[in-house]
Design an enzyme around this catalytic site. Structure first.
Site, PDB file in Angstrom:
ATOM      1  N   ARG A  53       1.007   1.661  40.012  1.00  0.00           N
ATOM      2  CA  ARG A  53       1.042   0.315  39.443  1.00  0.00           C
ATOM      3  C   ARG A  53       1.275   0.407  37.935  1.00  0.00           C
ATOM      4  O   ARG A  53       0.612   1.185  37.232  1.00  0.00           O
ATOM      5  CB  ARG A  53      -0.275  -0.429  39.708  1.00  0.00           C
ATOM      6  CG  ARG A  53      -0.534  -0.727  41.187  1.00  0.00           C
ATOM      7  CD  ARG A  53       0.432  -1.763  41.717  1.00  0.00           C
ATOM      8  NE  ARG A  53       0.154  -2.129  43.107  1.00  0.00           N
ATOM      9  CZ  ARG A  53       0.719  -1.567  44.163  1.00  0.00           C
ATOM     10  NH1 ARG A  53       1.598  -0.578  43.983  1.00  0.00           N
ATOM     11  NH2 ARG A  53       0.431  -1.964  45.383  1.00  0.00           N
TER      12      ARG A  53
ATOM     13  N   HIS B 146      11.453   1.723  40.342  1.00  0.00           N
ATOM     14  CA  HIS B 146      10.546   1.264  41.394  1.00  0.00           C
ATOM     15  C   HIS B 146      11.100   1.608  42.781  1.00  0.00           C
ATOM     16  O   HIS B 146      11.197   0.740  43.674  1.00  0.00           O
ATOM     17  CB  HIS B 146      10.283  -0.234  41.279  1.00  0.00           C
ATOM     18  CG  HIS B 146       8.966  -0.642  41.894  1.00  0.00           C
ATOM     19  ND1 HIS B 146       8.203  -1.676  41.417  1.00  0.00           N
ATOM     20  CD2 HIS B 146       8.279  -0.135  42.955  1.00  0.00           C
ATOM     21  CE1 HIS B 146       7.108  -1.809  42.157  1.00  0.00           C
ATOM     22  NE2 HIS B 146       7.136  -0.877  43.102  1.00  0.00           N
TER      23      HIS B 146
END
Length: 286
Positions: free
Chosen positions: A221, A269
């Site tokens: 994260r 990502h």
């Protein structure tokens, strides 16, 4: 069984075929009366516009199946009263293991230290894996699998979580052991969730606990890291390499300092994508 594909529309072409093949009794739809659906297949970003989905009208639904492994952006929705299944996809787990092992080996072997410039640097020899200490922050399904894969390669691996969850063949460290977990981490991999307790966890004080020149890999994260503090740690060599897949703002703005920093590798990502081929059977079973 009527099922609403309550996910951003760009996912329809990837998911509709595998889902129907895995669960032929399912009537998969992109719209319809909310009270006509038996289940929802859901991902944040639906509906478009940024507003959270109101689950209240889905009075007949007996299941909300998340397409994401993380559920932080779902469980806080006060309208969600239906049972929620998180995504436990073997392909996602394997993808995360491969990403973390690959980048950990790059840092461990010092692959970037061998410039192709004609200079014979045979004095630069990495240690064996048993001599390299790795700490994995987060020992859930993904973190545990990553820690075990690295331990199987011979690394000295410790896993840290608030609860001290045990993982086979890995040293378990709990909440108050965070300082020790960081101090040993020649390679630090973060797979912690986004919670009030983890936001900003890796700030200047905690980055200073790492062994000088440590490799930091963050596919978990973006909220975990104080980005300005990481840049300062990189500039002074406290962190020798940062491999970053998640960020405070995504997509990462083109002018962000991470793009041009010589000790940073940016990946967009992609560390662990939920793959319809492996995830659709999981959805069908649920």
């Amino acid at each position: 069984m009527r099922v609403l594909f309550a996910a951003p529309p760009q996912g329809w072409d990837r998911w509709s075929g595998p889902l129907r093949a895995a669960c032929p009794e399912m009537e998969l739809l992109q719209d319809g009366a909310p009270d006509s659906f038996d289940a929802l297949i859901y991902a944040p970003g639906y509906p478009a516009g940024g507003a959270a989905l109101d689950f209240t009208p889905f009075t007949r639904a007996r299941l909300v199946q998340s397409l994401w492994a993380g559920v932080e952006r779902i469980v806080g929705n006060p309208t969600l009263t239906q049972p929620l299944c998180r995504m436990v996809d073997p392909g996602l787990r394997q993808g995360m293991v491969e990403y973390c092992v690959g980048w950990a080996m790059r840092g461990h072997l010092g692959m970037d230290g061998y410039a192709q410039d004609g200079v014979w640097r045979n004095d630069v020899v990495p240690p064996l894996t048993a001599e390299r200490r790795v700490t994995v922050l987060g020992t859930g399904a993904l973190g545990g699998a990553v820690a075990q894969a690295l331990a199987a390669l011979g690394f000295d691996v410790a896993g840290w979580s608030a609860s001290g969850r045990a993982v086979d063949d890995v040293t378990a460290l709990a909440g108050s052991d965070l300082g020790a977990a960081l101090a040993r981490a020649e390679i630090l991999i973060s797979l912690l969730p986004d919670t009030d307790a983890t936001r900003g966890l890796l700030d200047a004080a905690r980055l200073a606990l790492l062994p000088r020149g440590a490799t930091l890999i963050n596919p978990g994260r973006g909220t975990l890291i104080v980005e300005a503090d990481l840049l300062a740690a990189l500039d002074r060599g406290q962190v020798g390499l940062a491999v970053l897949d998640v960020f405070q703002t995504e997509p990462l703005p083109p002018a962000h300092a991470f793009w041009s920093h010589p000790r940073v590798i940016v990946t967009p990502h992609i560390a662990a994508e939920t793959r319809p081929s492996t995830a659709a059977p999981v959805v069908a079973e649920n």
